[in-house]
Design a protein around this motif. Sequence first.
Motif, PDB file in Angstrom:
ATOM      1  N   ALA A   3     -30.363  33.975 -68.196  1.00 44.28           N
ATOM      2  CA  ALA A   3     -29.731  35.156 -68.792  1.00 44.28           C
ATOM      3  C   ALA A   3     -28.261  35.247 -68.388  1.00 44.28           C
ATOM      4  CB  ALA A   3     -30.475  36.430 -68.376  1.00 44.28           C
ATOM      5  N   MET A   4     -27.985  35.009 -67.113  1.00 46.96           N
ATOM      6  CA  MET A   4     -26.604  35.069 -66.632  1.00 46.96           C
ATOM      7  C   MET A   4     -25.732  34.031 -67.329  1.00 46.96           C
ATOM      8  SD  MET A   4     -26.029  37.484 -64.416  1.00 46.96           S
ATOM      9  CE  MET A   4     -24.480  36.883 -63.788  1.00 46.96           C
ATOM     10  N   ALA A   5     -26.229  32.810 -67.428  1.00 50.72           N
ATOM     11  CA  ALA A   5     -25.445  31.755 -68.069  1.00 50.72           C
ATOM     12  C   ALA A   5     -25.203  32.075 -69.542  1.00 50.72           C
ATOM     13  CB  ALA A   5     -26.144  30.399 -67.923  1.00 50.72           C
ATOM     14  N   LEU A   6     -26.223  32.579 -70.210  1.00 51.55           N
ATOM     15  CA  LEU A   6     -26.071  32.919 -71.627  1.00 51.55           C
ATOM     16  C   LEU A   6     -25.066  34.054 -71.829  1.00 51.55           C
ATOM     17  CD1 LEU A   6     -29.794  32.662 -72.758  1.00 51.55           C
ATOM     18  CD2 LEU A   6     -27.921  31.113 -73.403  1.00 51.55           C
ATOM     19  N   ALA A   7     -25.092  35.041 -70.956  1.00 49.85           N
ATOM     20  CA  ALA A   7     -24.167  36.172 -71.072  1.00 49.85           C
ATOM     21  C   ALA A   7     -22.765  35.791 -70.604  1.00 49.85           C
ATOM     22  CB  ALA A   7     -24.690  37.355 -70.271  1.00 49.85           C
TER      23      ALA A   7
ATOM     24  N   HIS B 282     -22.035  33.351 -74.170  1.00 46.54           N
ATOM     25  CA  HIS B 282     -21.765  34.479 -75.060  1.00 46.54           C
ATOM     26  C   HIS B 282     -22.882  34.659 -76.084  1.00 46.54           C
ATOM     27  CE1 HIS B 282     -17.906  34.761 -73.131  1.00 46.54           C
ATOM     28  NE2 HIS B 282     -17.720  33.484 -73.365  1.00 46.54           N
ATOM     29  N   ASP B 283     -24.109  34.507 -75.593  1.00 47.61           N
ATOM     30  CA  ASP B 283     -25.314  34.652 -76.428  1.00 47.61           C
ATOM     31  C   ASP B 283     -26.040  35.904 -75.959  1.00 47.61           C
ATOM     32  OD1 ASP B 283     -27.773  34.521 -77.702  1.00 47.61           O
ATOM     33  OD2 ASP B 283     -28.260  32.506 -77.003  1.00 47.61           O
ATOM     34  N   VAL B 284     -25.627  37.042 -76.493  1.00 48.25           N
ATOM     35  CA  VAL B 284     -26.172  38.332 -76.072  1.00 48.25           C
ATOM     36  C   VAL B 284     -27.670  38.411 -76.340  1.00 48.25           C
ATOM     37  CG1 VAL B 284     -26.098  40.820 -76.509  1.00 48.25           C
ATOM     38  CG2 VAL B 284     -23.979  39.532 -76.262  1.00 48.25           C
ATOM     39  N   SER B 285     -28.089  37.983 -77.512  1.00 45.01           N
ATOM     40  CA  SER B 285     -29.505  38.050 -77.879  1.00 45.01           C
ATOM     41  C   SER B 285     -30.363  37.223 -76.918  1.00 45.01           C
ATOM     42  CB  SER B 285     -29.692  37.574 -79.320  1.00 45.01           C
ATOM     43  OG  SER B 285     -31.051  37.542 -79.651  1.00 45.01           O
ATOM     44  N   GLY B 286     -29.947  35.993 -76.669  1.00 51.75           N
ATOM     45  CA  GLY B 286     -30.688  35.127 -75.742  1.00 51.75           C
ATOM     46  C   GLY B 286     -30.695  35.681 -74.333  1.00 51.75           C
ATOM     47  N   ALA B 287     -29.561  36.248 -73.911  1.00 45.50           N
ATOM     48  CA  ALA B 287     -29.479  36.841 -72.570  1.00 45.50           C
ATOM     49  C   ALA B 287     -30.431  38.026 -72.444  1.00 45.50           C
ATOM     50  CB  ALA B 287     -28.047  37.271 -72.278  1.00 45.50           C
ATOM     51  N   LYS B 288     -30.484  38.851 -73.494  1.00 43.47           N
ATOM     52  CA  LYS B 288     -31.392  40.004 -73.472  1.00 43.47           C
ATOM     53  C   LYS B 288     -32.846  39.560 -73.380  1.00 43.47           C
ATOM     54  CE  LYS B 288     -28.709  43.473 -75.990  1.00 43.47           C
ATOM     55  NZ  LYS B 288     -28.625  44.252 -77.235  1.00 43.47           N
TER      56      LYS B 288
ATOM     57  N   LEU C 293     -33.521  38.199 -69.874  1.00 46.74           N
ATOM     58  CA  LEU C 293     -33.520  39.307 -68.926  1.00 46.74           C
ATOM     59  C   LEU C 293     -34.783  40.149 -69.044  1.00 46.74           C
ATOM     60  CD1 LEU C 293     -31.502  40.037 -66.769  1.00 46.74           C
ATOM     61  CD2 LEU C 293     -30.471  41.660 -68.346  1.00 46.74           C
ATOM     62  N   ALA C 294     -35.235  40.364 -70.271  1.00 47.65           N
ATOM     63  CA  ALA C 294     -36.476  41.130 -70.476  1.00 47.65           C
ATOM     64  C   ALA C 294     -37.651  40.426 -69.807  1.00 47.65           C
ATOM     65  CB  ALA C 294     -36.739  41.317 -71.967  1.00 47.65           C
ATOM     66  N   ALA C 295     -37.699  39.107 -69.907  1.00 46.83           N
ATOM     67  CA  ALA C 295     -38.780  38.345 -69.261  1.00 46.83           C
ATOM     68  C   ALA C 295     -38.701  38.496 -67.747  1.00 46.83           C
ATOM     69  CB  ALA C 295     -38.703  36.875 -69.664  1.00 46.83           C
ATOM     70  N   ALA C 296     -37.503  38.460 -67.202  1.00 45.80           N
ATOM     71  CA  ALA C 296     -37.336  38.595 -65.747  1.00 45.80           C
ATOM     72  C   ALA C 296     -37.756  39.983 -65.274  1.00 45.80           C
ATOM     73  CB  ALA C 296     -35.883  38.332 -65.362  1.00 45.80           C
ATOM     74  N   LYS C 297     -37.412  41.006 -66.041  1.00 46.32           N
ATOM     75  CA  LYS C 297     -37.691  42.376 -65.638  1.00 46.32           C
ATOM     76  C   LYS C 297     -39.176  42.710 -65.648  1.00 46.32           C
ATOM     77  CE  LYS C 297     -34.265  45.308 -67.226  1.00 46.32           C
ATOM     78  NZ  LYS C 297     -33.423  45.826 -68.320  1.00 46.32           N
ATOM     79  N   GLU C 298     -39.986  41.861 -66.271  1.00 47.29           N
ATOM     80  CA  GLU C 298     -41.434  42.071 -66.250  1.00 47.29           C
ATOM     81  C   GLU C 298     -42.048  41.660 -64.916  1.00 47.29           C
ATOM     82  OE1 GLU C 298     -43.299  40.184 -69.581  1.00 47.29           O
ATOM     83  OE2 GLU C 298     -42.029  41.213 -71.033  1.00 47.29           O
TER      84      GLU C 298
ATOM     85  N   VAL D 257     -29.549  41.273 -62.084  1.00 49.25           N
ATOM     86  CA  VAL D 257     -29.993  41.905 -63.334  1.00 49.25           C
ATOM     87  C   VAL D 257     -28.955  42.940 -63.773  1.00 49.25           C
ATOM     88  CG1 VAL D 257     -31.698  43.471 -64.354  1.00 49.25           C
ATOM     89  CG2 VAL D 257     -32.461  41.443 -63.108  1.00 49.25           C
ATOM     90  N   ALA D 258     -28.507  43.773 -62.844  1.00 48.76           N
ATOM     91  CA  ALA D 258     -27.494  44.785 -63.178  1.00 48.76           C
ATOM     92  C   ALA D 258     -26.197  44.111 -63.626  1.00 48.76           C
ATOM     93  CB  ALA D 258     -27.237  45.698 -61.974  1.00 48.76           C
ATOM     94  N   TRP D 259     -25.815  43.031 -62.950  1.00 54.12           N
ATOM     95  CA  TRP D 259     -24.607  42.295 -63.331  1.00 54.12           C
ATOM     96  C   TRP D 259     -24.753  41.763 -64.756  1.00 54.12           C
ATOM     97  CZ3 TRP D 259     -22.839  37.161 -60.582  1.00 54.12           C
ATOM     98  CH2 TRP D 259     -21.612  36.752 -61.093  1.00 54.12           C
ATOM     99  N   CYS D 260     -25.895  41.176 -65.046  1.00 54.93           N
ATOM    100  CA  CYS D 260     -26.141  40.622 -66.377  1.00 54.93           C
ATOM    101  C   CYS D 260     -26.150  41.727 -67.430  1.00 54.93           C
ATOM    102  CB  CYS D 260     -27.448  39.842 -66.389  1.00 54.93           C
ATOM    103  SG  CYS D 260     -27.657  38.842 -67.876  1.00 54.93           S
ATOM    104  N   GLU D 261     -26.743  42.859 -67.123  1.00 51.28           N
ATOM    105  CA  GLU D 261     -26.724  44.001 -68.048  1.00 51.28           C
ATOM    106  C   GLU D 261     -25.284  44.430 -68.320  1.00 51.28           C
ATOM    107  OE1 GLU D 261     -29.208  45.289 -69.684  1.00 51.28           O
ATOM    108  OE2 GLU D 261     -31.024  45.237 -68.485  1.00 51.28           O
ATOM    109  N   GLY D 262     -24.452  44.403 -67.278  1.00 53.34           N
ATOM    110  CA  GLY D 262     -23.047  44.737 -67.439  1.00 53.34           C
ATOM    111  C   GLY D 262     -22.309  43.735 -68.309  1.00 53.34           C
TER     112      GLY D 262
END
Length: 167
Positions: free
Chosen positions: A38-42, A46-52, A55-60, A71-76
């Motif tokens: 997620a971090m690399a994509l964001a 610059h792949d917001v959809s892939g990063a989201k 990140l959603a998978a990680a947050k589970e 996670v907060a950094w990536c959300e930012g």
Amino acid sequence: GRLASVYEHAGAYDRQIVCLREAQQQGSGGASEWIDLAMALALRGHDVSGAKQALAAAKEMELPVIAKAFVAWCEGLIALEENDFLRAKIELRAALESTHSIGNQLMVGVRALIKAFLCIACAHCGEGNEAQKLWTECSALLVARKETALTQRCRAALARFTTQNSA
């Protein structure tokens, strides 16, 4: 993981993302693999959809303190890519605060990167003094790490704020 880091330091971000996808698919499926992707994509892809999605998978999963900071950094980062500067500022500030409880020396570089993105968000929110303070705190490390694109983004955001305030 390690090969992806080599590609990252070489500036071969497309190869880094390929390695991280392979690591995630063939690895343990842990939260850190999803967060790294997620971090690399964001940050680099610059792949917001892939990063989201990553990140959603990680947050589970159950996340340790350090993972929550990333996670907060990536959300930012995602919020910045979406031009949601207020949300970016909130998430990046939370990420920065989370890193203070982590005593690892490697976090110095992480904090500098977070401050750079927070500088951009603050400048876009009209908080030029805060943006300038953050830039002063992180610029030397960004230059030393040859983070040219990020340095340019910070300078452009700061210049935009200065131009808006002098008009």
